[in-house]
Scaffold this active site. Structure first.
Site, short mmCIF file in Angstrom:
data_model
loop_
_atom_site.label_atom_id
_atom_site.label_comp_id
_atom_site.label_asym_id
_atom_site.label_seq_id
_atom_site.Cartn_x
_atom_site.Cartn_y
_atom_site.Cartn_z
N SER A 48 0.84 -1.20 0.00
CA SER A 48 0.00 0.00 0.00
C SER A 48 0.87 1.25 0.00
O SER A 48 2.08 1.17 0.18
CB SER A 48 -0.89 0.01 1.25
N LYS A 49 0.19 2.36 -0.19
CA LYS A 49 0.86 3.65 -0.18
C LYS A 49 1.59 3.85 1.15
O LYS A 49 2.70 4.37 1.21
CB LYS A 49 -0.23 4.72 -0.34
N ARG A 50 0.95 3.39 2.22
CA ARG A 50 1.53 3.56 3.55
C ARG A 50 2.86 2.81 3.71
O ARG A 50 3.75 3.24 4.42
CB ARG A 50 0.54 3.16 4.63
N TYR B 113 4.50 5.38 -6.52
CA TYR B 113 3.94 5.95 -7.75
C TYR B 113 5.08 6.23 -8.73
O TYR B 113 6.18 6.56 -8.30
CB TYR B 113 3.24 7.29 -7.47
#
Ligand code: GLU
Length: 496
Positions: A260-262, A272
């Site tokens: 995840s982004k976290r 990204y």
């Protein structure tokens, strides 16, 4: 029939690393087979639409070097390529399903549905609108024809639901998982269309894949639960389904759960391709598109050889669907850094210097031949192009600070005098590496010292720490004057 594949993101945010891998696999297959790679923007869910996301996706694909052959920007003969511009297409297909009794109108209000859900929860169950419940609901299967016509006439909001058949065991083939088997009794009557004229993902996706003559649907594993419905929609329309392939998940660095982004924030690595709302992307962190693509390709696919460092053409040539694994693939940022190092080494010096300057603009002020000479010593060690400045800036600038622990260990009472003595001797040589080496050896043996007594503080004076290439190479690179200057400065600033 020539291969036509598509990448079909919804513009709900920036492109995630997993999305870029999906795009890459589609691209590799298309290019290998001489087919077409299509970008279709699935923007029918207006509530989740994020301004700038589509443009970001297009920029990210362009940066990565895998541009689509057909897209909203480059029309082929199958446009428009944005679903919001294709709305008139979908209603015709909904009508077809309604007329054939394969779909039905449902007028249940949000409150009605909530009530059913609550009732089910009270009975420790789970409400599902499908073969077991649909005949208790407010829809065109339970209402009189005239009542339905009247509701439609009055403009009462409705949805069109797919009438999932009961008691059928479906076995669908998937290129990655071989066969996927499901009992249709476990599937609900999914909404296909809403009275505001908007199709849902399922309908628009299947209709467009058919109309755009997509031969292979390659997408993330999160879409696997939609596969039976999509397969049945093809059947309902009487269309030949494409081949399906559901790619393995990309897992967190510890292998537990989806990346995840976290995880990126916690682990200090990007997720990204490009910067998005202040979060740095792979590009800005100094990763080359070639390394990122190489890393992503092998995250879930194996080319069945030991050669890991591949350029795009090599990946195109060796790509095969049967090399894709089922199990999730662990995101290992160390491996990605290694790929970056490998791809930097493969670049020719001119291209590499260009990257170094992009990564560290102040290198622009350094004469080109100095940059080129410095690369001879450190090209293999660069992980990011900016490292030439951040890690190896001592080539171009005298150290501003000196590594404290190195100084504490290596800078002694006699150091200043030893360095001055050696420098006086070195001044009389040609300042070539081998001559310098000879002089230093002579110098320490005449004083009956270990070579480190001079070499280590010399390195500290020139580099600021104990790292860097051979001290002789560095002295040759810097030349007599600069070497003498740096020694003087260090003697003036450092005390034992
Ligand atoms: N719009 C879906 C997405 O955002 C597409 C899934 C598919 O490829 O079918 O990923």
């Amino acid at each position: 029939m020539s291969v036509r594949v598509r990448f079909a993101p919804s513009p709900t945010g920036p492109l995630h690393i997993g999305g870029l891998r999906t795009a890459l696999y589609n691209y590799l297959l298309a290019k290998q087979k001489g087919g077409a790679f299509i970008l279709r923007i699935e923007d029918t869910d207006q509530n989740r639409y994020v301004e700038g996301a589509e443009e970001y996706i297009q920029r990210a694909l362009a940066w990565a070097g895998i541009p689509p052959d057909e897209s909203p920007e480059h029309h082929g003969s199958f446009g428009p390529y944005r679903q919001s511009e294709r709305l008139s297409v979908y209603s015709e297909y909904v009508t077809q399903l309604l007329e054939q009794g394969k779909a039905y109108y449902a007028f249940d209000s949000a409150e009605d549905l909530e009530k059913e859900r609550q009732k089910a929860t009270e009975n420790k169950g789970h409400f599902s609108y499908g073969c077991h419940t649909r005949m208790n609901m407010r829809n065109s299967l339970t209402l009189e024809k005239t009542a339905v016509a009247q509701l439609l006439e009055e403009g009462v909001p409705y949805v069109v639901r797919f009438k999932m058949e009961a008691d059928r065991i479906l076995t669908i083939s998937d290129e990655v998982r071989q066969a996927v088997t499901v009992n249709t009794n476990t599937l609900d009557d999914k909404v296909l269309f809403k009275s505001d004229g908007m199709p849902t993902y399922h309908l628009a996706n299947v209709v467009d894949d058919h109309l755009m003559e997509i031969t292979d649907v390659i997408r993330g594993e999160e879409w696997l639960p939609s596969l039976p419905l999509h397969f049945l929609l093809y059947e309902a329309f009487g269309w030949e389904p494409p081949k399906f392939a559901h790619l393995p998940l990309i897992l967190k660095p510890n292998g537990k759960g989806k990346l995840s982004k976290r995880d990126g924030e916690a682990g200090g690595f990007p997720v990204y391709p490009l910067t998005w709302s202040g979060i740095k992307g792979f590009k800005e962190e100094g990763y080359l598109p070639a390394s990122l693509l190489n890393f992503l390709a092998l995250l879930g696919w194996s080319n069945k050889t030991d050669e890991e460092v591949l350029d795009l053409q090599e990946m195109i040539d060796s790509f095969s669907m049967d090399g894709i694994q089922k199990a999730g693939a662990r995101f290992d940022v160390e491996k990605l850094r290694w790929f970056n190092q490998q791809h930097l080494q493969k670049m020719d010096d001119n291209a590499l210097i260009e990257q170094c300057i992009i990564g560290a603009p102040k290198l622009q002020d350094v004469p080109y031949d100095r940059l080129k000479k410095a690369l001879v010593f450190v090209k293999e060690r660069l992980i990011f192009p900016a490292d030439l400045d951040t890690e190896h800036g001592y080539f171009f600038n005298a150290p501003g600070v000196y590594d404290e622990s190195a100084v504490a260990k290596q800078w002694k009472e006699e150091t200043a005098e030893l360095l001055e003595g050696f420098m006086a001797l070195a001044q009389t040589t040609s300042f070539e590496e081998s001559a310098l080496e000879g002089r230093l050896k002579e110098y320490v043996s005449s004083r009956e010292l270990g070579i480190g007594k001079v070499m280590a503080p010399l390195r500290i004076a020139l580099v600021g720490s104990l790292k860097g290439p051979s001290v002789y190479s560095l002295m040759t690179f810097l030349g007599k004057n600069e070497t003498a200057e740096r020694i003087k400065r260090a003697i003036a600033q450092l005390k034992p």
